[in-house]
Design an enzyme around this catalytic site. Structure first.
Site, PDB file in Angstrom:
ATOM      1  N   LYS A 127      94.234  31.026  -1.430  1.00  0.00           N
ATOM      2  CA  LYS A 127      94.043  31.428  -0.030  1.00  0.00           C
ATOM      3  C   LYS A 127      95.265  31.060   0.823  1.00  0.00           C
ATOM      4  CE  LYS A 127      90.299  28.927   0.454  1.00  0.00           C
ATOM      5  NZ  LYS A 127      90.034  28.279  -0.848  1.00  0.00           N
ATOM      6  N   ARG A 155      82.654  27.421   5.462  1.00  0.00           N
ATOM      7  CA  ARG A 155      82.395  26.904   4.126  1.00  0.00           C
ATOM      8  C   ARG A 155      80.916  26.620   3.895  1.00  0.00           C
ATOM      9  NH1 ARG A 155      87.679  24.703   2.702  1.00  0.00           N
ATOM     10  NH2 ARG A 155      87.696  23.699   0.686  1.00  0.00           N
ATOM     11  N   ARG A 166      99.067  21.874  -9.059  1.00  0.00           N
ATOM     12  CA  ARG A 166      99.452  21.693  -7.650  1.00  0.00           C
ATOM     13  C   ARG A 166      99.516  20.203  -7.308  1.00  0.00           C
ATOM     14  NH1 ARG A 166      95.766  24.539  -3.076  1.00  0.00           N
ATOM     15  NH2 ARG A 166      94.503  22.665  -3.162  1.00  0.00           N
ATOM     16  N   ARG A 196      98.554  15.673  -2.635  1.00  0.00           N
ATOM     17  CA  ARG A 196      97.155  15.616  -2.202  1.00  0.00           C
ATOM     18  C   ARG A 196      96.335  14.831  -3.221  1.00  0.00           C
ATOM     19  NH1 ARG A 196      94.959  21.406  -0.182  1.00  0.00           N
ATOM     20  NH2 ARG A 196      93.036  20.385  -0.876  1.00  0.00           N
ATOM     21  N   ARG A 223      84.726  19.266  -6.177  1.00  0.00           N
ATOM     22  CA  ARG A 223      85.020  20.274  -5.137  1.00  0.00           C
ATOM     23  C   ARG A 223      84.529  21.645  -5.562  1.00  0.00           C
ATOM     24  NH1 ARG A 223      91.109  19.190  -4.955  1.00  0.00           N
ATOM     25  NH2 ARG A 223      91.331  21.070  -3.711  1.00  0.00           N
TER      26      ARG A 223
HETATM   27  P1  ADP Z   1      90.893  23.559  -1.047  1.00  0.00           P
HETATM   28  O1  ADP Z   1      90.224  24.814  -0.636  1.00  0.00           O
HETATM   29  O2  ADP Z   1      92.073  23.792  -1.936  1.00  0.00           O
HETATM   30  O3  ADP Z   1      89.941  22.521  -1.556  1.00  0.00           O
HETATM   31  P2  ADP Z   1      91.302  22.800   1.720  1.00  0.00           P
HETATM   32  O4  ADP Z   1      92.613  22.360   2.232  1.00  0.00           O
HETATM   33  O5  ADP Z   1      90.733  24.064   2.266  1.00  0.00           O
HETATM   34  O6  ADP Z   1      91.541  22.856   0.178  1.00  0.00           O
HETATM   35  O7  ADP Z   1      90.195  21.660   1.944  1.00  0.00           O
HETATM   36  C1  ADP Z   1      90.374  20.337   1.527  1.00  0.00           C
HETATM   37  C2  ADP Z   1      89.144  19.513   1.872  1.00  0.00           C
HETATM   38  O8  ADP Z   1      88.940  19.485   3.287  1.00  0.00           O
HETATM   39  C3  ADP Z   1      87.827  20.018   1.312  1.00  0.00           C
HETATM   40  O9  ADP Z   1      87.590  19.593  -0.010  1.00  0.00           O
HETATM   41  C4  ADP Z   1      86.824  19.414   2.318  1.00  0.00           C
HETATM   42  O10 ADP Z   1      86.610  18.051   2.063  1.00  0.00           O
HETATM   43  C5  ADP Z   1      87.549  19.509   3.629  1.00  0.00           C
HETATM   44  N1  ADP Z   1      87.253  20.790   4.347  1.00  0.00           N
HETATM   45  C6  ADP Z   1      88.129  21.779   4.584  1.00  0.00           C
HETATM   46  N2  ADP Z   1      87.536  22.782   5.262  1.00  0.00           N
HETATM   47  C7  ADP Z   1      86.238  22.426   5.436  1.00  0.00           C
HETATM   48  C8  ADP Z   1      85.105  23.045   6.022  1.00  0.00           C
HETATM   49  N3  ADP Z   1      85.188  24.245   6.602  1.00  0.00           N
HETATM   50  N4  ADP Z   1      83.918  22.368   6.016  1.00  0.00           N
HETATM   51  C9  ADP Z   1      83.819  21.166   5.464  1.00  0.00           C
HETATM   52  N5  ADP Z   1      84.841  20.533   4.865  1.00  0.00           N
HETATM   53  C10 ADP Z   1      86.050  21.135   4.849  1.00  0.00           C
END
Ligand code: ADP
Length: 257
Positions: free
Chosen positions: A79, A154, A193, A199, A211
Site C-alpha cells: 500500500k 482498519r 523490509r 520497524r 498482525r
Molecule cells: P502495516 O500495514 O505494514 O502493518 P502500518 O504502518 O499501516 O503498517 O501500521 C502499523 C501499525 O500501526 C499496525 O500494526 C497497528 O498497530 C497500527 N495502526 C495503523 N493504522 C491503524 C488503524 N487504522 N487502526 C488501528 N491501528 C492502526
C-alpha cells in the site's frame, strides 16, 4: 455555492453539503435532476446520485472536487509503495495512520507512547485514536484534490466513522482498491523490509503473524462494508510494482471520466 455535475448532466448550482442528496425525479419521467437546494438540471436516464457515483462533482474551477480512495490490503501488501505512485500521478494527499502513529512515537507524545506498546505487539490501536487523527488531517487539508487512505479504515467502526466524516464534508469515498497477497508472501516481504526499515514490528516473525491475524479477524470485514456500497475493487498484489500500479490506475481513471 459551487457547480455540481453528475455523469450525463448539465452543470448545476449547489452547495457542497447538499450535493450529497441527489434525486432524479423518476415519477415525472422528465429527465430533470435535482439535488436538494440545487437548480434543476438536465440529465440522462443514467443519472445517479453523488452518494453512489461521486465521479463528476466539479468545483468552481471545473476540477474534480475530491477523489477519495481507500487503499486496502494486509500488512506488506504494498500500500505504501503504491500510495507514493498515486500521489505523484493524481496529486492526492496521503493519509497513512501507521505513518501518523509513528510520527507521534518519534515526537514522544503521550498518544505515541500508548500506541507504541500496541504496535510493537502487533495489535491495533483503539478506533477513537486513529479516527481523531484522521479527522484532524481532513480539517487541515480542506482544499485537497482528494485523499488516499492507507491503513485506514482498519475496522468496520472506523469505516462507518470515516463515512460520517466525509459525508458531512460532501466528499464521500469513491472506491476501495484491495491488494490481494497471500500470507506466505506477506511474511516473506515483511521480514525482508524489517532488515532495513528499522520497524520493530517488521523484525519479529511472531509479531508479523499476529498482525496478519489481526488483519484477518478485524480488518478483512471492512471489504464487505465497501462491497455493500458497490465500491470494492480487487487487484492481484503479486507482480511488478509497475504492473500493479497500472491495474490501480485503470480503476482510478474510471472515477475521473
Ligand atoms: P502495516 O500495514 O505494514 O502493518 P502500518 O504502518 O499501516 O503498517 O501500521 C502499523 C501499525 O500501526 C499496525 O500494526 C497497528 O498497530 C497500527 N495502526 C495503523 N493504522 C491503524 C488503524 N487504522 N487502526 C488501528 N491501528 C492502526
Amino acid at each position: 455555492m459551487q457547480i455540481g455535475k453528475v455523469r450525463g448532466s448539465t452543470p448545476f448550482k449547489c452547495t457542497i453539503g447538499q450535493a450529497q442528496i441527489a434525486q432524479l425525479d423518476r415519477a415525472s419521467r422528465l429527465q430533470i435532476g435535482k439535488v436538494r437546494g440545487s437548480t434543476p438540471f438536465k440529465c440522462t436516464k443514467n443519472f445517479r446520485p453523488f452518494c453512489t457515483v461521486p465521479k463528476g462533482l466539479l468545483n468552481f474551477n471545473q476540477q474534480l472536487y475530491m477523489l477519495n480512495l481507500v487503499l486496502f490490503g494486509p500488512p506488506g501488501a504494498g500500500k505504501g509503495t503504491q500510495s507514493k505512485n498515486l500521489i505523484d500521478k493524481y496529486g492526492l494527499i496521503h493519509l497513512s495512520t501507521g505513518d501518523l502513529l509513528r510520527g507521534e512515537i518519534a515526537e514522544g507524545t503521550e498518544l505515541g507512547l500508548e500506541a507504541k506498546k500496541l504496535m510493537d505487539d502487533g495489535k491495533l490501536v483503539p478506533d477513537a485514536v486513529v479516527i481523531g487523527m484522521i479527522s484532524h488531517k481532513l480539517d487541515a487539508n480542506k482544499t485537497a484534490k482528494g485523499f488516499i487512505f492507507d491503513g485506514f479504515p482498519r475496522t468496520v467502526v472506523q469505516a462507518e466513522e470515516l463515512d460520517e466524516l466525509l459525508n458531512s464534508k460532501g466528499a464521500p469515498i469513491c472506491c476501495m482498491i484491495a491488494l490481494e497477497v497471500n500470507d506466505n508472501e506477506l511474511e516473506h516481504r515483511l521480514l525482508l523490509r524489517g532488515k532495513d526499515s528499522g520497524r520493530a514490528d517488521d523484525a519479529n516473525p511472531e509479531v508479523i503473524r499476529k498482525r496478519i491475524k489481526e488483519y484477518n479477524d478485524k480488518t478483512a470485514p471492512v471489504a464487505d462494508f465497501y462491497k455493500g456500497q458497490n465500491k470494492f475493487n480487487s487487484i492481484n498484489g503479486i507482480g511488478s510494482v509497475g504492473e500493479i500500479f497500472a491495474s490501480i490506475c485503470t480503476i482510478v481513471d474510471k472515477y475521473l471520466k
